[in-house]
Design a protein around this motif. Sequence first.
Motif, PDB file in Angstrom:
ATOM      1  N   UNK A  70      35.264  35.293 -42.101  1.00  0.00           N
ATOM      2  CA  UNK A  70      36.818  34.538 -42.614  1.00  0.00           C
ATOM      3  C   UNK A  70      37.579  34.065 -41.250  1.00  0.00           C
ATOM      4  N   UNK A  71      37.862  33.059 -41.099  1.00  0.00           N
ATOM      5  CA  UNK A  71      38.864  32.574 -40.440  1.00  0.00           C
ATOM      6  C   UNK A  71      40.348  31.960 -40.624  1.00  0.00           C
ATOM      7  N   UNK A  72      41.287  32.730 -39.821  1.00  0.00           N
ATOM      8  CA  UNK A  72      42.760  32.503 -40.075  1.00  0.00           C
ATOM      9  C   UNK A  72      43.433  31.973 -38.764  1.00  0.00           C
ATOM     10  N   UNK A  73      43.561  31.009 -39.120  1.00  0.00           N
ATOM     11  CA  UNK A  73      44.946  29.763 -38.217  1.00  0.00           C
ATOM     12  C   UNK A  73      46.348  30.128 -38.107  1.00  0.00           C
ATOM     13  N   UNK A  74      46.578  29.595 -36.902  1.00  0.00           N
ATOM     14  CA  UNK A  74      48.502  30.411 -36.800  1.00  0.00           C
ATOM     15  C   UNK A  74      49.180  30.168 -37.912  1.00  0.00           C
ATOM     16  N   UNK A  75      50.193  31.489 -38.023  1.00  0.00           N
ATOM     17  CA  UNK A  75      50.948  31.327 -38.838  1.00  0.00           C
ATOM     18  C   UNK A  75      51.744  32.335 -38.975  1.00  0.00           C
ATOM     19  N   UNK A  76      53.147  32.535 -39.881  1.00  0.00           N
ATOM     20  CA  UNK A  76      54.009  33.917 -40.037  1.00  0.00           C
ATOM     21  C   UNK A  76      52.915  34.336 -41.184  1.00  0.00           C
ATOM     22  N   UNK A  77      52.787  33.504 -42.027  1.00  0.00           N
ATOM     23  CA  UNK A  77      51.835  33.896 -43.356  1.00  0.00           C
ATOM     24  C   UNK A  77      50.632  34.654 -42.746  1.00  0.00           C
ATOM     25  N   UNK A  78      49.619  33.747 -42.389  1.00  0.00           N
ATOM     26  CA  UNK A  78      48.234  34.592 -41.920  1.00  0.00           C
ATOM     27  C   UNK A  78      48.571  35.664 -41.299  1.00  0.00           C
ATOM     28  N   UNK A  79      50.048  35.668 -40.583  1.00  0.00           N
ATOM     29  CA  UNK A  79      50.008  36.843 -39.616  1.00  0.00           C
ATOM     30  C   UNK A  79      49.597  37.780 -40.988  1.00  0.00           C
ATOM     31  N   UNK A  80      50.645  38.589 -41.840  1.00  0.00           N
ATOM     32  CA  UNK A  80      50.988  38.998 -42.627  1.00  0.00           C
ATOM     33  C   UNK A  80      49.789  39.516 -43.407  1.00  0.00           C
ATOM     34  N   UNK A  81      48.685  38.380 -43.579  1.00  0.00           N
ATOM     35  CA  UNK A  81      47.861  38.609 -44.527  1.00  0.00           C
ATOM     36  C   UNK A  81      46.433  39.261 -42.939  1.00  0.00           C
ATOM     37  N   UNK A  82      47.067  39.455 -41.946  1.00  0.00           N
ATOM     38  CA  UNK A  82      46.068  39.479 -40.785  1.00  0.00           C
ATOM     39  C   UNK A  82      45.963  41.714 -41.458  1.00  0.00           C
TER      40      UNK A  82
END
Length: 277
Positions: free
Chosen positions: A103-115
Amino acid sequence: MADNHNLLAEQRRSLILDEVRRRGGVRVGELTRRLRVSDMTVRRDLDVLARRGALEKVHGGAVPVAEASAHEPGFEVKSSLEAGAKEEIARAAARLAGPGSAVALSGGTTTYQLARQLLDVPDLTVVTNSVRVADVFHSAGPAPGDPHTAHGATVVLTGGVRTPSDSLVGPVADAAIRSLHFDVLFLGVHGIAPHAGLSTPNLAEAETNRRFVGSARRVVVVADHTKWGTVGLSSFARLSDVDTLVTDGGLSDATRAEMAEHLPGVLVAGEEADRSA
């Protein structure tokens, strides 16, 4: 004494303004700790600076004055916006990542919560250009018996130039992403709109996100309801490039209808459980 007080106040406001411009935004609590003054004093300073047109007050802090399409708030400021919705979105999106997938996660505050939610998914390979996302896995500690993986995930952090939102962008990041292939990309966005597609205020980030989209078999956008209709300076993907939008329930009926018309799949956090019941 009055003159000294005014001088100190102006020095304090100058420091506040420098911090806002350097970081792309600040929160009131950070300023009270840094300046060692009361919450009321900081808010009064922000009021003065806002009346002068030097900055713009937002809920819980302040951001620079800029054109909406080109303005990029810092990570801490964005974290305070729609925080509950972002957590709901993260929980729903995490169910789309299968064990053992890349999986790839871009930057951002929502992807931070997803991590944080992905810590419970076993055997992931995670590629990200977000310093904050990588830190989530690093802080969780190594997987039992394997010091080279973070909490059961192999994490690859691209290089690049750091943005106000703590993403790494530019040619180094683009080259790293270009050579990889992901089962699913979880993509945070500044804005999403029918005519502009996915957009960001940062030109270099637009190109890096374009590389992410091109390397993914499935594109999942994670964006709260306030992002719909927002347009940043640079578009990097069409809505037809998106397989699924995961958003929250703060949508009007008109917005839901518009999303259904332009997107192949929309998952509203909290409502997917209702449909399966």
